[in-house]
Design a protein around this motif. Structure first.
Motif, PDB file in Angstrom:
ATOM      1  N   THR A 195       0.855  -1.200   0.000  1.00  0.00           N
ATOM      2  CA  THR A 195       0.000   0.000   0.000  1.00  0.00           C
ATOM      3  C   THR A 195       0.888   1.246   0.000  1.00  0.00           C
ATOM      4  O   THR A 195       2.065   1.190   0.376  1.00  0.00           O
ATOM      5  N   GLY A 196       0.320   2.356  -0.392  1.00  0.00           N
ATOM      6  CA  GLY A 196       0.970   3.663  -0.255  1.00  0.00           C
ATOM      7  C   GLY A 196       2.311   3.740  -0.949  1.00  0.00           C
ATOM      8  O   GLY A 196       2.472   3.239  -2.055  1.00  0.00           O
ATOM      9  N   ALA A 197       3.283   4.353  -0.287  1.00  0.00           N
ATOM     10  CA  ALA A 197       4.614   4.539  -0.844  1.00  0.00           C
ATOM     11  C   ALA A 197       5.656   4.068   0.161  1.00  0.00           C
ATOM     12  O   ALA A 197       5.426   4.105   1.361  1.00  0.00           O
ATOM     13  N   LEU A 198       6.779   3.607  -0.348  1.00  0.00           N
ATOM     14  CA  LEU A 198       7.845   3.077   0.514  1.00  0.00           C
ATOM     15  C   LEU A 198       9.056   4.003   0.526  1.00  0.00           C
ATOM     16  O   LEU A 198       9.320   4.702  -0.443  1.00  0.00           O
ATOM     17  N   GLY A 199       9.801   3.954   1.610  1.00  0.00           N
ATOM     18  CA  GLY A 199      11.101   4.633   1.672  1.00  0.00           C
ATOM     19  C   GLY A 199      11.081   6.018   2.294  1.00  0.00           C
ATOM     20  O   GLY A 199      12.138   6.555   2.630  1.00  0.00           O
ATOM     21  N   ASP A 200       9.892   6.592   2.451  1.00  0.00           N
ATOM     22  CA  ASP A 200       9.831   7.962   2.991  1.00  0.00           C
ATOM     23  C   ASP A 200      10.429   8.054   4.398  1.00  0.00           C
ATOM     24  O   ASP A 200      11.195   8.973   4.694  1.00  0.00           O
ATOM     25  N   ALA A 201      10.053   7.126   5.248  1.00  0.00           N
ATOM     26  CA  ALA A 201      10.500   7.203   6.644  1.00  0.00           C
ATOM     27  C   ALA A 201      12.016   7.025   6.729  1.00  0.00           C
ATOM     28  O   ALA A 201      12.701   7.734   7.474  1.00  0.00           O
ATOM     29  N   ALA A 202      12.548   6.091   5.944  1.00  0.00           N
ATOM     30  CA  ALA A 202      13.995   5.848   5.970  1.00  0.00           C
ATOM     31  C   ALA A 202      14.754   7.057   5.433  1.00  0.00           C
ATOM     32  O   ALA A 202      15.808   7.419   5.961  1.00  0.00           O
ATOM     33  N   LEU A 203      14.209   7.658   4.397  1.00  0.00           N
ATOM     34  CA  LEU A 203      14.854   8.860   3.849  1.00  0.00           C
ATOM     35  C   LEU A 203      14.808   9.995   4.869  1.00  0.00           C
ATOM     36  O   LEU A 203      15.812  10.680   5.097  1.00  0.00           O
ATOM     37  N   LEU A 213       7.809  14.435   4.308  1.00  0.00           N
ATOM     38  CA  LEU A 213       8.724  13.342   4.654  1.00  0.00           C
ATOM     39  C   LEU A 213       8.828  13.192   6.160  1.00  0.00           C
ATOM     40  O   LEU A 213       8.811  12.077   6.691  1.00  0.00           O
ATOM     41  N   GLU A 214       8.916  14.317   6.843  1.00  0.00           N
ATOM     42  CA  GLU A 214       9.075  14.280   8.285  1.00  0.00           C
ATOM     43  C   GLU A 214       7.885  13.581   8.951  1.00  0.00           C
ATOM     44  O   GLU A 214       8.042  12.752   9.841  1.00  0.00           O
ATOM     45  N   PHE A 226      10.098  11.843  -2.108  1.00  0.00           N
ATOM     46  CA  PHE A 226      11.127  10.792  -2.084  1.00  0.00           C
ATOM     47  C   PHE A 226      11.917  10.803  -3.382  1.00  0.00           C
ATOM     48  O   PHE A 226      13.148  10.789  -3.382  1.00  0.00           O
ATOM     49  N   ARG A 227      11.192  10.848  -4.499  1.00  0.00           N
ATOM     50  CA  ARG A 227      11.874  10.790  -5.806  1.00  0.00           C
ATOM     51  C   ARG A 227      12.774  12.002  -6.008  1.00  0.00           C
ATOM     52  O   ARG A 227      13.870  11.888  -6.526  1.00  0.00           O
ATOM     53  N   GLU A 228      12.289  13.138  -5.536  1.00  0.00           N
ATOM     54  CA  GLU A 228      13.072  14.371  -5.670  1.00  0.00           C
ATOM     55  C   GLU A 228      14.414  14.270  -4.925  1.00  0.00           C
ATOM     56  O   GLU A 228      15.461  14.543  -5.479  1.00  0.00           O
ATOM     57  N   TYR A 229      14.336  13.822  -3.668  1.00  0.00           N
ATOM     58  CA  TYR A 229      15.554  13.712  -2.868  1.00  0.00           C
ATOM     59  C   TYR A 229      16.436  12.559  -3.337  1.00  0.00           C
ATOM     60  O   TYR A 229      17.650  12.690  -3.420  1.00  0.00           O
ATOM     61  N   ALA A 230      15.790  11.425  -3.636  1.00  0.00           N
ATOM     62  CA  ALA A 230      16.573  10.219  -3.922  1.00  0.00           C
ATOM     63  C   ALA A 230      17.317  10.341  -5.242  1.00  0.00           C
ATOM     64  O   ALA A 230      18.313   9.649  -5.454  1.00  0.00           O
ATOM     65  N   ALA A 231      16.852  11.226  -6.125  1.00  0.00           N
ATOM     66  CA  ALA A 231      17.502  11.399  -7.425  1.00  0.00           C
ATOM     67  C   ALA A 231      18.986  11.709  -7.273  1.00  0.00           C
ATOM     68  O   ALA A 231      19.806  11.247  -8.055  1.00  0.00           O
ATOM     69  N   GLY A 232      19.338  12.465  -6.236  1.00  0.00           N
ATOM     70  CA  GLY A 232      20.737  12.851  -6.058  1.00  0.00           C
ATOM     71  C   GLY A 232      21.539  11.907  -5.184  1.00  0.00           C
ATOM     72  O   GLY A 232      22.676  12.195  -4.837  1.00  0.00           O
ATOM     73  N   GLN A 233      20.948  10.787  -4.793  1.00  0.00           N
ATOM     74  CA  GLN A 233      21.635   9.885  -3.866  1.00  0.00           C
ATOM     75  C   GLN A 233      22.647   8.996  -4.575  1.00  0.00           C
ATOM     76  O   GLN A 233      22.348   8.447  -5.633  1.00  0.00           O
ATOM     77  N   PRO A 277      19.369   3.333  -6.143  1.00  0.00           N
ATOM     78  CA  PRO A 277      18.218   4.225  -5.971  1.00  0.00           C
ATOM     79  C   PRO A 277      17.040   3.611  -5.218  1.00  0.00           C
ATOM     80  O   PRO A 277      16.268   4.327  -4.592  1.00  0.00           O
ATOM     81  N   HIS A 278      16.898   2.304  -5.277  1.00  0.00           N
ATOM     82  CA  HIS A 278      15.730   1.708  -4.631  1.00  0.00           C
ATOM     83  C   HIS A 278      16.048   1.106  -3.269  1.00  0.00           C
ATOM     84  O   HIS A 278      15.199   0.489  -2.649  1.00  0.00           O
ATOM     85  N   GLN A 279      17.314   1.303  -2.854  1.00  0.00           N
ATOM     86  CA  GLN A 279      17.737   0.715  -1.578  1.00  0.00           C
ATOM     87  C   GLN A 279      16.831   1.136  -0.414  1.00  0.00           C
ATOM     88  O   GLN A 279      16.403   0.300   0.377  1.00  0.00           O
ATOM     89  N   LEU A 280      16.545   2.413  -0.340  1.00  0.00           N
ATOM     90  CA  LEU A 280      15.734   2.903   0.783  1.00  0.00           C
ATOM     91  C   LEU A 280      14.310   2.371   0.716  1.00  0.00           C
ATOM     92  O   LEU A 280      13.726   2.000   1.731  1.00  0.00           O
ATOM     93  N   ALA A 281      13.756   2.327  -0.491  1.00  0.00           N
ATOM     94  CA  ALA A 281      12.383   1.850  -0.640  1.00  0.00           C
ATOM     95  C   ALA A 281      12.288   0.352  -0.343  1.00  0.00           C
ATOM     96  O   ALA A 281      11.290  -0.142   0.167  1.00  0.00           O
ATOM     97  N   LEU A 282      13.365  -0.347  -0.656  1.00  0.00           N
ATOM     98  CA  LEU A 282      13.375  -1.805  -0.496  1.00  0.00           C
ATOM     99  C   LEU A 282      13.687  -2.215   0.940  1.00  0.00           C
ATOM    100  O   LEU A 282      13.137  -3.173   1.463  1.00  0.00           O
ATOM    101  N   SER A 283      14.589  -1.485   1.559  1.00  0.00           N
ATOM    102  CA  SER A 283      15.116  -1.928   2.855  1.00  0.00           C
ATOM    103  C   SER A 283      14.891  -0.951   3.996  1.00  0.00           C
ATOM    104  O   SER A 283      15.227  -1.249   5.139  1.00  0.00           O
ATOM    105  N   GLY A 284      14.363   0.222   3.695  1.00  0.00           N
ATOM    106  CA  GLY A 284      14.154   1.210   4.753  1.00  0.00           C
ATOM    107  C   GLY A 284      12.949   0.836   5.596  1.00  0.00           C
ATOM    108  O   GLY A 284      11.927   0.402   5.073  1.00  0.00           O
ATOM    109  N   GLY A 285      13.060   1.039   6.899  1.00  0.00           N
ATOM    110  CA  GLY A 285      11.972   0.641   7.792  1.00  0.00           C
ATOM    111  C   GLY A 285      10.996   1.762   8.086  1.00  0.00           C
ATOM    112  O   GLY A 285      11.113   2.869   7.555  1.00  0.00           O
ATOM    113  N   GLU A 286      10.021   1.428   8.919  1.00  0.00           N
ATOM    114  CA  GLU A 286       9.137   2.407   9.571  1.00  0.00           C
ATOM    115  C   GLU A 286       8.126   3.105   8.676  1.00  0.00           C
ATOM    116  O   GLU A 286       7.596   4.146   9.060  1.00  0.00           O
TER     117      GLU A 286
END
Ligand code: ADP
Ligand code: MG
Length: 333
Positions: free
Chosen positions: A168-176, A192-193, A253-260, A264-273
């Motif tokens: 559901t929803g979107a992934l990676g926001d909390a980890a970012l 994000l906060e 998320f996409r805006e910030y993660a673009a420069g990481q 690129p999908h590490q946070l969405a795949l493995s980020g918690g919370e």
């Protein structure tokens, strides 16, 4: 709540009274806070589900990041999320507090207000708890109780090869948000906060999916999709393929993660919370799942497939397999 008192003037029982004076009556509560034990009655034909979580200062939260109100909200939200993942109806909660010396009474007032606001939003009644002194940091432990008809409860163990894996929803926001907070760099991103500090448990969606009979297994994404789907795979005796490019992410998320510099999908795949729901369902249920979820104003996305292998693989669209750095958060590694 007016604060003319310090915690030491108030004492344990004063504090309990201060909490209980704001507690409203709840469904099925026969005897609430104040006696040696609470008494509740289940809806006829339903079973009781119970889950408990600890939140420790400087392990799960930092007092400088969480306002007392948001900490109160999140303390209950993480437990409500576990209930959502079973497709059950949250009803009652117990709140245990280990309070360090010098914790301001205002902090406890804000915490209680946030906790009870989250409780009201999800139909939960606070029916008891325990209050004691902590020698090192604030300790919060929440036990939640819920109910559901036995046939409707969704477990981690029901996934079958050929089912699709959804989130559901979107992934990676909390980890970012956590990464940015740690780097003192989150300023100006309230969206994000909020995803880190004020997560929304997917109670209504979880319950609807359970009651629709469309899903075979479900879990809440607290440790990262890869780790949490891994729990479904293990308990269901299946494997899976996750397609990271299909993982839903939010615009910030996409805006910030673009420069990481990281995958690129590490946070969405493995980020918690994120406290989204991951679930499995036969492909023929796709349409019905989409319409069920949309009724609650959110989206769900198919992101993988359940296999009969013994591993969970991550497959990119160019055919390469990606082995993630770490599957998700684990306290002892
Ligand atoms: P006991 O000594 O029998 O364990 P307590 O004095 O700890 O009882 O608690 C008195 C009542 O207050 C009980 O109903 C208990 O569930 C409730 N209570 C204690 N701490 C809390 C709390 N932090 N939040 C809500 N209820 C609480
Ligand atoms: Mg006690």
């Amino acid at each position: 709540m007016k604060n003319n008192n310090s915690l030491s003037n108030l004492g344990e029982f004063g504090l309990i009274d201060r909490i209980s004076s704001h507690v409203e009556a709840g469904k099925g509560v026969v005897t609430g806070i104040g006696d040696d034990a609470a008494v509740t009655s289940l809806t006829a034909g339903m079973q009781l589900l119970t889950s408990t979580d600890m939140l420790l200062e400087d392990v799960h939260f930092r007092r400088k990041w969480h306002t007392p109100h948001l900490l109160g909200r999140k303390s209950l939200a993480v437990s409500v999320s576990d209930i959502a993942a079973m497709g059950a109806i949250p009803r009652w909660a117990l709140l245990c507090l280990g309070i360090p010396s010098g914790l301001p009474l205002d902090f406890l007032d804000g915490f209680t207000e946030g906790f009870l606001a989250m409780a009201a939003e999800h139909g939960v009644a606070l029916i008891g708890g325990d209050t004691c002194y902590s020698r090192s940091g604030l300790v919060i432990s929440v036990t939640i109780m819920a109910e559901q008809y036995p046939d409707l409860i969704v477990r981690r163990s029901g996934a079958r090869p050929g089912d699709e894996i959804w989130v559901t929803g979107a992934l990676g926001d909390a980890a970012l948000a956590l990464e940015l907070l740690e780097r003192n760099n989150l300023a100006g991103n309230p969206l994000l906060e909020a995803r880190l500090l004020d997560p929304t448990p997917r109670t209504a969606v979880g319950r609807s999916l359970a009651e629709s009979g469309l899903v075979t297994a479900m879990i809440d994404v607290s440790d990262g999709l890869l780790a949490d789907y891994g729990h479904i795979a293990e308990l269901s005796g299946v494997g899976g393929i996750l397609y990271p490019e299909r993982l839903p992410t939010s615009a910030p998320f996409r805006e910030y993660a673009a420069g990481q510099p990281v995958f690129p999908h590490q946070l969405a795949l493995s980020g918690g919370e994120d406290y989204e729901l991951a679930f499995t369902a036969p492909p023929e249920n796709r349409e019905k799942i989409n319409s069920t979820v949309k009724k609650h104003g959110i989206e769900a996305t198919p992101v993988g497939i359940v296999t009969n292998s013994s591993e969970v693989a991550v497959l990119l669209s160019d055919g390469s397999r990606h082995i993630p750095r770490k599957p998700g958060y684990n306290h002892f590694t």
